[in-house]
Design a protein around this motif. Sequence first.
Motif, mmCIF file in Angstrom:
data_model
loop_
_atom_site.group_PDB
_atom_site.id
_atom_site.type_symbol
_atom_site.label_atom_id
_atom_site.label_comp_id
_atom_site.label_asym_id
_atom_site.label_seq_id
_atom_site.Cartn_x
_atom_site.Cartn_y
_atom_site.Cartn_z
ATOM 1 N N LYS A 1 17.040 13.491 65.189
ATOM 2 C CA LYS A 1 17.771 12.918 64.041
ATOM 3 C C LYS A 1 19.282 12.839 64.291
ATOM 4 C CE LYS A 1 14.559 14.526 60.463
ATOM 5 N NZ LYS A 1 14.405 15.483 59.344
ATOM 6 N N ALA A 2 19.804 13.688 65.193
ATOM 7 C CA ALA A 2 21.248 13.719 65.451
ATOM 8 C C ALA A 2 21.650 12.508 66.286
ATOM 9 C CB ALA A 2 21.618 15.016 66.161
ATOM 10 N N MET A 3 22.957 12.191 66.284
ATOM 11 C CA MET A 3 23.446 11.029 67.035
ATOM 12 C C MET A 3 23.293 11.245 68.544
ATOM 13 S SD MET A 3 26.820 10.067 64.741
ATOM 14 C CE MET A 3 27.572 8.866 65.829
ATOM 15 N N SER A 4 23.282 12.504 68.987
ATOM 16 C CA SER A 4 23.124 12.779 70.419
ATOM 17 C C SER A 4 22.124 13.920 70.612
ATOM 18 C CB SER A 4 24.480 13.174 71.020
ATOM 19 O OG SER A 4 24.310 13.779 72.278
ATOM 20 N N ASP A 5 21.436 13.915 71.766
ATOM 21 C CA ASP A 5 20.511 15.024 72.039
ATOM 22 C C ASP A 5 21.181 16.112 72.888
ATOM 23 O OD1 ASP A 5 20.727 13.801 74.465
ATOM 24 O OD2 ASP A 5 18.602 13.269 74.653
ATOM 25 N N ALA A 6 22.517 16.024 73.055
ATOM 26 C CA ALA A 6 23.233 17.065 73.810
ATOM 27 C C ALA A 6 23.016 18.409 73.129
ATOM 28 C CB ALA A 6 24.727 16.736 73.847
ATOM 29 N N PRO A 7 22.725 19.475 73.892
ATOM 30 C CA PRO A 7 22.461 20.770 73.250
ATOM 31 C C PRO A 7 23.735 21.393 72.677
ATOM 32 C CG PRO A 7 22.510 21.004 75.630
ATOM 33 C CD PRO A 7 22.637 19.537 75.354
ATOM 34 N N LEU A 8 23.575 22.192 71.638
ATOM 35 C CA LEU A 8 24.715 22.964 71.131
ATOM 36 C C LEU A 8 25.119 23.977 72.208
ATOM 37 C CD1 LEU A 8 23.640 23.761 67.443
ATOM 38 C CD2 LEU A 8 25.692 22.504 68.114
ATOM 39 N N ALA B 1 25.928 27.439 74.039
ATOM 40 C CA ALA B 1 25.259 28.732 73.816
ATOM 41 C C ALA B 1 26.027 29.629 72.857
ATOM 42 C CB ALA B 1 25.072 29.433 75.162
ATOM 43 N N TRP B 2 27.374 29.561 72.884
ATOM 44 C CA TRP B 2 28.164 30.459 72.023
ATOM 45 C C TRP B 2 27.916 30.200 70.529
ATOM 46 C CZ3 TRP B 2 31.527 28.061 68.712
ATOM 47 C CH2 TRP B 2 32.021 26.802 69.076
ATOM 48 N N VAL B 3 27.532 28.979 70.190
ATOM 49 C CA VAL B 3 27.314 28.639 68.763
ATOM 50 C C VAL B 3 26.232 29.535 68.159
ATOM 51 C CG1 VAL B 3 26.461 26.842 67.189
ATOM 52 C CG2 VAL B 3 28.101 26.242 68.986
ATOM 53 N N THR B 4 25.183 29.813 68.948
ATOM 54 C CA THR B 4 24.023 30.541 68.406
ATOM 55 C C THR B 4 23.908 31.954 68.978
ATOM 56 O OG1 THR B 4 22.717 29.397 70.082
ATOM 57 C CG2 THR B 4 22.665 28.473 67.874
ATOM 58 N N ASP B 5 25.076 32.581 69.272
ATOM 59 C CA ASP B 5 25.026 33.933 69.839
ATOM 60 C C ASP B 5 25.038 35.020 68.757
ATOM 61 O OD1 ASP B 5 27.628 33.945 68.947
ATOM 62 O OD2 ASP B 5 28.560 34.154 70.922
ATOM 63 N N GLY B 6 24.719 34.623 67.520
ATOM 64 C CA GLY B 6 24.664 35.603 66.423
ATOM 65 C C GLY B 6 25.957 35.733 65.644
ATOM 66 N N ARG B 7 26.949 34.946 66.012
ATOM 67 C CA ARG B 7 28.261 35.028 65.341
ATOM 68 C C ARG B 7 28.196 34.567 63.890
ATOM 69 N NH1 ARG B 7 32.376 32.970 67.728
ATOM 70 N NH2 ARG B 7 31.540 33.244 69.840
ATOM 71 N N ASN B 8 29.201 34.959 63.093
ATOM 72 C CA ASN B 8 29.312 34.488 61.700
ATOM 73 C C ASN B 8 30.287 33.325 61.570
ATOM 74 O OD1 ASN B 8 27.595 36.494 60.727
ATOM 75 N ND2 ASN B 8 29.272 37.990 60.778
ATOM 76 N N ASP C 1 26.809 15.697 62.489
ATOM 77 C CA ASP C 1 27.240 15.113 63.761
ATOM 78 C C ASP C 1 28.692 15.466 64.086
ATOM 79 O OD1 ASP C 1 24.782 13.900 64.579
ATOM 80 O OD2 ASP C 1 25.040 12.470 62.959
ATOM 81 N N LEU C 2 29.504 15.629 63.053
ATOM 82 C CA LEU C 2 30.891 16.087 63.270
ATOM 83 C C LEU C 2 30.887 17.515 63.843
ATOM 84 C CD1 LEU C 2 34.024 15.979 62.877
ATOM 85 C CD2 LEU C 2 33.628 16.834 60.556
ATOM 86 N N PHE C 3 30.107 18.413 63.231
ATOM 87 C CA PHE C 3 30.038 19.803 63.715
ATOM 88 C C PHE C 3 29.523 19.842 65.154
ATOM 89 C CE2 PHE C 3 29.060 21.304 59.061
ATOM 90 C CZ PHE C 3 30.395 21.151 58.730
ATOM 91 N N HIS C 4 28.475 19.091 65.408
ATOM 92 C CA HIS C 4 27.845 19.046 66.732
ATOM 93 C C HIS C 4 28.869 18.599 67.790
ATOM 94 C CE1 HIS C 4 24.284 17.184 69.262
ATOM 95 N NE2 HIS C 4 24.860 18.206 69.872
ATOM 96 N N TYR C 5 29.556 17.488 67.504
ATOM 97 C CA TYR C 5 30.524 16.918 68.446
ATOM 98 C C TYR C 5 31.678 17.899 68.698
ATOM 99 C CZ TYR C 5 33.445 13.335 70.685
ATOM 100 O OH TYR C 5 34.194 12.624 71.594
ATOM 101 N N THR C 6 32.187 18.480 67.615
ATOM 102 C CA THR C 6 33.364 19.360 67.716
ATOM 103 C C THR C 6 33.024 20.617 68.517
ATOM 104 O OG1 THR C 6 34.033 18.515 65.545
ATOM 105 C CG2 THR C 6 35.204 20.410 66.340
ATOM 106 N N ALA C 7 31.874 21.215 68.253
ATOM 107 C CA ALA C 7 31.471 22.419 68.988
ATOM 108 C C ALA C 7 31.243 22.085 70.467
ATOM 109 C CB ALA C 7 30.197 23.009 68.386
ATOM 110 N N TYR C 8 30.578 20.957 70.725
ATOM 111 C CA TYR C 8 30.257 20.569 72.099
ATOM 112 C C TYR C 8 31.531 20.405 72.936
ATOM 113 C CZ TYR C 8 28.109 18.021 75.996
ATOM 114 O OH TYR C 8 27.681 17.638 77.252
ATOM 115 N N HIS C 9 32.588 19.844 72.308
ATOM 116 C CA HIS C 9 33.804 19.516 73.071
ATOM 117 C C HIS C 9 34.920 20.551 72.957
ATOM 118 C CE1 HIS C 9 32.586 15.682 74.650
ATOM 119 N NE2 HIS C 9 32.201 15.260 73.456
#
Length: 789
Positions: free
Chosen positions: A412-419, A421-428, A355-363
């Motif tokens: 299961k996550a605290m929010s259903d907000a989507p990640l 798009a840049w998170v899953t663009d194939g980056r390392n 949930d920390l990763f999710h929140y930080t990436a979203y914002h």
Amino acid sequence: MSFKPLRIRKAAVLGAGVMGAQIAAHLTNADVETVLFDLPAKEGDKSGIAVKAIANLGKLSPAPLADKSRQGAIVPANYDEHLELLRGVDLVIEAIAERMDWKLDLYKKIAPYLSENAVIASNTSGLSINTLAEALPENLRHRFTGIHFFNPPRYMHLVELIPNRSTDRSILDGLEAFLTTTVGKGVVYAKDTPNFIGNRIGVFSILATMHHTEQFGLGFDAVDALTGPAIGRPKSATYRTADVVGLDTMAHVIKTMADTLPNDPWHRYFQAPAWLKALIDKGALGQKTGAGVFRKVGKDIVVLDLAKQDYRAADQTASEEVAAILAIKDPAEKFAKLRASNDPQAKFLWAVFRDLFHYTAYHLADIADTARDVDFAIRWGYGWQLGPFETWQAAGWQQVAGFIAEDIAAGKAMSDAPLPAWVTDGRNGVHGKDGSYSAGQGKALPRSAHPVYARQHYPDAIIGEKFDQGTTVFENDGLRLWTLGDDVGIVSFKTKMNTVNDFVLDGLQHAVGEAEQRFKGLVLWQTREPFSAGADLKGAMGLLQAGKIDAFDAMIKNFQATSMRIKYSLVPVVAAIRGMAFGGGCEFQMHCAKTVAALESYIGLVEAGVGLLPAGGGLKEIALRCAKANPADPFNGIKTMFETIAMAKVSASALEAKELGLLRQTDTVVFNAYELLYVAQREAAALADAGYRPPLPARAIPVCGDVGTASLKMMLVNMLEGRFISTHDYEIGSRIADTLCGGVIERGSTVDEAWLLDLERKHFVELAQMPKTQARIVHTLTTGKPLRN
């Protein structure tokens, strides 16, 4: 980039609360003349509130003042009588309570008194900087910004700089340099969003931890066992941190998030849990009231048990399965196992990270220019070893992103907000050779090109960053002599805790010889703290236990020879200290031409604690300095230094080390530890350019003799009779006294350095053979704590 320095001679801090007073203290540490304002007192001295706050600085722990004598330099003031003082001030930092209406009123009151060059800043932890700016006359807005110090301001590296829409870029550049070099901070630019970066992410992490504590039915003590050093965070972990911060403060920050972030997809979690409200209602606010989530009962720590509605003994341990997972070195494997485990503690840890990763990436795009700013804000403001993005990247970016996406889809996550798009663009990851990712600009941005960072040869590295390690000139098992391609050599130890063994001693003597042939000067600098924990006690103990007294004596002789080789080097040797410089480490710097010490340097001749005395030339050097300071009667100086050494006192800062006589008044104190090497190199080069020559050998040092020793022993007798010291302490103290006073000779006799070194070594070797000293050494080696016997 062109850069116009910001000259700050004098500052004013508005608000003498805990934070304002400590900011004033730290500016004073940095030799900035500071006026501390508060409301006029209703009776007595109108500046009474500020006067009381300044007096209180000496009682706070950890100490806000790096040297207690600076307390008197802070000028107390009040808004009724002293607004005229603002006319001569270059920097105003407002640090009053977090109420917009109060701040706006104060700005209107002070605006007519501010000079046209003064910089105005608010230390708000989350209020809108743009709204505050609007209360100032238009001609002042370009000089207004947020400067958010973290508590305690002396020790926390982070300062968030939050410009308003009109802030002048040159003002920001000047402030960044001032905050970095003069005040010693790590500056992160934050966007004008509620709670900025550090508290936005840090408080969310605490809220997520509280939510999952309840969800997985864990005790507060178990959570602190899991969220402290076990995952690279401070010992105070989560709930102990809440107690230290104050549960009422924590509830206030949570309420600020709830009030100011109504559209945040996680908004429903921005509320204080019922147990937190209940504690606050009872007046149990944490450390300041003696009880909160934890409470101290005698020597025991008890923890609140929600099921029992009472305190019970705290048991801070992780389950066997989680302890085994956390011991895994590979972060990718560790995170995969945490997620796959059915252990409630493992499920809890995965959920908190997810949930920390999710929140930080979203914002990210809303709150910061780059991912680097987020990671540094959390590391420097909350004391984590790695920021959230670094932790995620180390664990395998795409693997973790997949896990998070699956958990969001499964509810299961605290929010259903989507990640994003840049998170899953194939980056390392978000940190790479081109810099750190900016979600706002959709590309990686390099580190700042601000000239102040040219002073940091080895800045705090973000994950994956590599800096030039220089060119090795000479290396053995104890140390490395190297260069950054200029004319100053650098020596760095390779031993554990940078302790001193035979390889270090021989290597240092060789390095000085090399420097005399190749370089202008030489700097002793360690790639990481401490500077040195002193002599290698384990190796020394091995020689003693094997009965190799001659070899032990030869090792001490070699130690002294190394100190003297440093002192009489034909090129200046400069010690660059940060962290601990104990025993032999302290003695080496005493023999250098100059010491450059980071403010947070803890320096001491601590040998008495392990039943010995300083014998690397430290006592000789003190006797010599006291004789130089007062050749007619060195005793007063000797008496003061004797107390420091016999009590094994350690300075709580580099400034205090000057007061204790362990640093010279002419030694340099650097506020930003990342600038230490740069400054030390410059000092060495400057000494060389000025035509440096080593001191002439001291052949006629006046000493206090047996009369001086007898006087010092009288002090020891009184302490022994009062049971402040043991008979073995008396033995050690007597031998320190004998060495400092030059042995059994007449008062006023003169001796040379060799005489004093022989005395040091004789007493050291004799003490080392005593069973009580050996018991102290073994106890320190096994427990890390001193033994009083």
